[in-house]
Design a protein around this motif. Structure first.
Motif, PDB file in Angstrom:
ATOM      1  N   ASN A 256       2.066  58.729 107.144  1.00 32.39           N
ATOM      2  CA  ASN A 256       2.957  59.061 108.262  1.00 32.39           C
ATOM      3  C   ASN A 256       4.335  58.406 108.118  1.00 32.39           C
ATOM      4  O   ASN A 256       4.941  57.977 109.103  1.00 32.39           O
TER       5      ASN A 256
ATOM      6  N   TYR B 127       1.756  51.748 115.644  1.00 30.17           N
ATOM      7  CA  TYR B 127       1.193  52.521 116.745  1.00 30.17           C
ATOM      8  C   TYR B 127      -0.077  51.821 117.254  1.00 30.17           C
ATOM      9  O   TYR B 127      -0.748  51.102 116.505  1.00 30.17           O
TER      10      TYR B 127
ATOM     11  N   ARG C 224      -1.609  56.271 111.001  1.00 32.19           N
ATOM     12  CA  ARG C 224      -2.563  56.473 112.095  1.00 32.19           C
ATOM     13  C   ARG C 224      -3.990  56.651 111.573  1.00 32.19           C
ATOM     14  O   ARG C 224      -4.899  56.904 112.360  1.00 32.19           O
TER      15      ARG C 224
ATOM     16  N   VAL D 285      -3.242  52.152 117.362  1.00 32.12           N
ATOM     17  CA  VAL D 285      -4.375  52.897 116.811  1.00 32.12           C
ATOM     18  C   VAL D 285      -5.285  51.936 116.056  1.00 32.12           C
ATOM     19  O   VAL D 285      -4.955  50.760 115.861  1.00 32.12           O
TER      20      VAL D 285
END
Length: 329
Positions: free
Chosen positions: A183, A262, A241, A264
């Motif tokens: 990502n 993030y 992620r 996650v």
């Protein structure tokens, strides 16, 4: 080279340091083909009997299957035929990873994960959130296996790369595979001022260099050079992620560099409010992480050791028993 490979290398070194004999059965021992869409990874072409002969010849006290690929499929089949217990590990969010590369639903691949890990005596996983996720998908026999940092190499005193001196601050760093599942577009398109540095290589590098000409791609770094990149950065950005842990995060922390990511699996199990920031908006996470105390990051990073990781690994193994091994051989 990736986090799984480095973890296995460290386990072998730590186990041998304490007197254990380790035999690594890996794809380089057999003919192989490049993995579709990921040619840097080689997939072994091997029969269960050939892998079984290697295992039986070593007469191990325990067998561990490191990944869900063809080589471990062959070993799994031989162990089941021979009535030998084995453990497995869940290193990567394989269903999400393959779904991103194929466009197919991740639920299809969870069926394979349940099938592959189902007969294992234990499935070794790195974090609490991964254990919860596997249990939610019907895999109950999960055990904790933490990760570590080479604390002799990764320190705040590591010397930054010379080119860092010419970069506008803050320096925002990513380290790892340069591939679609990481990502990286989210990081490279973030709007925080300063400089973006991507350390590593992979199949997406050329396209990302063209798309983001203002970012810096020095390639792969190792050892002292890598430690210096961590120590010289102002913030470490982890946009993935799909990772289950992320060794690079604890390496950055050991060098005193806070983490932005993030909220996650992986970051939620590692990053604390004192050592970084998690947010659905990566720009916000970067801004907050830049305010963290670097000394607190380094102190926290030093709590992750490969010695403790090896103890976790050993405690999760299932002893075969000499009589059962003799009968299988």
């Amino acid at each position: 080279m990736n986090g799984v490979v480095r973890t296995l290398q460290k386990m072998q070194a730590e186990l041998e340091k304490t007197g254990h004999a380790v035999k690594l059965i890996s794809p380089d021992l057999y003919g192989s083909i490049p993995c579709p869409t990921y040619p840097e990874i080689r997939l072994a072409l091997v029969r269960p009997g050939a892998v079984g002969a290697e295992i039986a010849g070593f007469r191990p006290d325990a067998v561990h299957l490191a990944t869900e690929g063809p080589l471990c499929l062959a070993a799994r089949r031989w162990c089941l035929r021979s009535g030998l217990p084995f453990t497995t590990a869940y290193h990567t969010h394989f269903p999400d990873y393959v779904a991103r590369r194929t466009g197919l639903p991740a639920s299809w691949f969870w069926r394979y994960i349940r099938w592959f890990h189902g007969p294992a005596s234990a499935v070794l996983v790195s974090t609490r959130s991964v254990r919860q996720q596997l249990r939610a998908h019907g895999i109950a026999q999960v055990r904790a296996w933490g990760r570590g940092v080479d604390l002799a190499a990764f320190t705040p005193q590591a010397v930054p790369p010379a080119f860092f001196a010419d970069l506008p601050r803050p320096i925002q760093l990513y380290v790892g595979r340069v591939a679609i599942e990481k990502n990286l577009e989210a990081f490279l398109s973030s709007r925080r001022p300063g400089s973006k540095v991507v350390v590593g290589d992979g199949p997406a590098r050329a396209a990302l260099e063209r798309a983001y000409p203002h970012a810096h791609f020095p390639g792969a770094m190792f050892g002292e050079a890598l430690a210096g990149a961590y120590a010289g950065a102002d913030v470490f950005v982890f946009p993935s992620r799909t990772d289950t842990f992320g060794l690079v995060m604890i390496e950055a922390l050991a060098c005193g560099t806070p983490v932005a990511a993030y909220p996650v699996t992986g970051p939620v199990d590692i990053v604390t409010p004192e050592t970084g920031a998690l947010a659905g908006n990566l720009d916000e996470a970067i801004a907050a992480a830049l305010l963290c105390d670097r000394a607190a990051c380094a102190a926290y990073g030093r709590t992750f050791t490969w010695e403790s990781s090896a103890r976790d690994f050993l405690s999760g193994l299932h002893a075969i028993g000499r009589e059962r091994m003799d009968s299988a051989a």
